[in-house]
Design a protein around this motif. Structure first.
Motif, PDB file in Angstrom:
ATOM      1  N   SER A  88       9.078 -16.774 -14.992  1.00 49.66           N
ATOM      2  CA  SER A  88       7.730 -16.920 -14.441  1.00 49.66           C
ATOM      3  C   SER A  88       7.049 -15.559 -14.349  1.00 49.66           C
ATOM      4  O   SER A  88       7.686 -14.566 -13.992  1.00 49.66           O
ATOM      5  N   PRO A  89       5.758 -15.519 -14.635  1.00 48.10           N
ATOM      6  CA  PRO A  89       5.029 -14.257 -14.474  1.00 48.10           C
ATOM      7  C   PRO A  89       4.917 -13.900 -12.996  1.00 48.10           C
ATOM      8  O   PRO A  89       4.891 -14.778 -12.132  1.00 48.10           O
ATOM      9  N   VAL A  90       4.860 -12.613 -12.716  1.00 47.50           N
ATOM     10  CA  VAL A  90       4.777 -12.132 -11.341  1.00 47.50           C
ATOM     11  C   VAL A  90       3.537 -11.250 -11.214  1.00 47.50           C
ATOM     12  O   VAL A  90       3.366 -10.298 -11.973  1.00 47.50           O
ATOM     13  N   MET A  91       2.689 -11.579 -10.253  1.00 53.17           N
ATOM     14  CA  MET A  91       1.519 -10.757  -9.998  1.00 53.17           C
ATOM     15  C   MET A  91       1.965  -9.492  -9.280  1.00 53.17           C
ATOM     16  O   MET A  91       2.761  -9.549  -8.350  1.00 53.17           O
ATOM     17  N   ARG A  92       1.457  -8.361  -9.741  1.00 54.48           N
ATOM     18  CA  ARG A  92       1.826  -7.104  -9.105  1.00 54.48           C
ATOM     19  C   ARG A  92       0.596  -6.216  -8.994  1.00 54.48           C
ATOM     20  O   ARG A  92      -0.445  -6.524  -9.557  1.00 54.48           O
ATOM     21  N   CYS A 117       1.949 -21.528 -12.678  1.00 50.24           N
ATOM     22  CA  CYS A 117       2.896 -21.612 -13.779  1.00 50.24           C
ATOM     23  C   CYS A 117       3.735 -22.869 -13.587  1.00 50.24           C
ATOM     24  O   CYS A 117       4.137 -23.182 -12.464  1.00 50.24           O
TER      25      CYS A 117
END
Length: 154
Positions: A88-92, A117
């Motif tokens: 899963s993409p991770v917001m940073r 997602c």
């Protein structure tokens, strides 16, 4: 976050290139399809920006093949980028000098938090494949007319 419902209807799906030109291809397809659907110019511009960010992420961090899917459910238009990756993409938060790391934040802000997602998603353009879909939603003032066949969209 809102989830894409089980009763959503696919109105268009396209396989995307597997290289750096995928984002340009997705922007062109999104702009054309949303114009045909009568989406406001501001919403089209926002969707094109968000598609560009998500496709860029898919190419950089996901796994090919990639596809662009438009779904409708009630008064929402869902735009999904599907890839065969499992992470899963991770917001940073990106540092001032970093070239990457702002895309998901941009999508979150522009979509008003209507993004997410989902995993174990069947590809629309190749039923034998499964992957993850990173998506955003565009709220609509009225339901989107569903074309009778995919030939109605560019």
């Amino acid at each position: 976050m809102t989830l894409v419902g089980e009763r959503s209807i696919i109105i268009a799906a396209w396989p995307l290139r597997e290289d750096a030109q995928a984002a340009a291809q997705a922007r062109q397809l999104t702009r054309g399809a949303l114009a045909v659907l009568g989406i406001s110019p501001e919403s089209v511009d926002n969707a094109v920006l968000m598609v560009s960010e998500l496709v860029g992420n898919a190419v950089l961090y996901g796994d090919a093949p990639f596809e662009l899917v438009l779904r409708t459910e009630q008064s929402q238009l869902y735009v999904e980028i599907v890839d065969s990756g499992t992470i899963s993409p991770v917001m940073r938060t990106a540092g001032v000098d970093e070239e990457h790391g702002r895309g998901l934040g941009i999508v979150f802000e522009v979509s008003g938090g209507r993004c997410g997602c989902r995993h174990d998603v069947a590809y629309s353009t190749s039923q034998a494949l499964y992957g993850k879909a990173v998506w955003f939603a565009i709220p609509m003032s009225c339901p989107i007319p569903v074309p009778r066949d995919s030939g109605d969209l560019p």
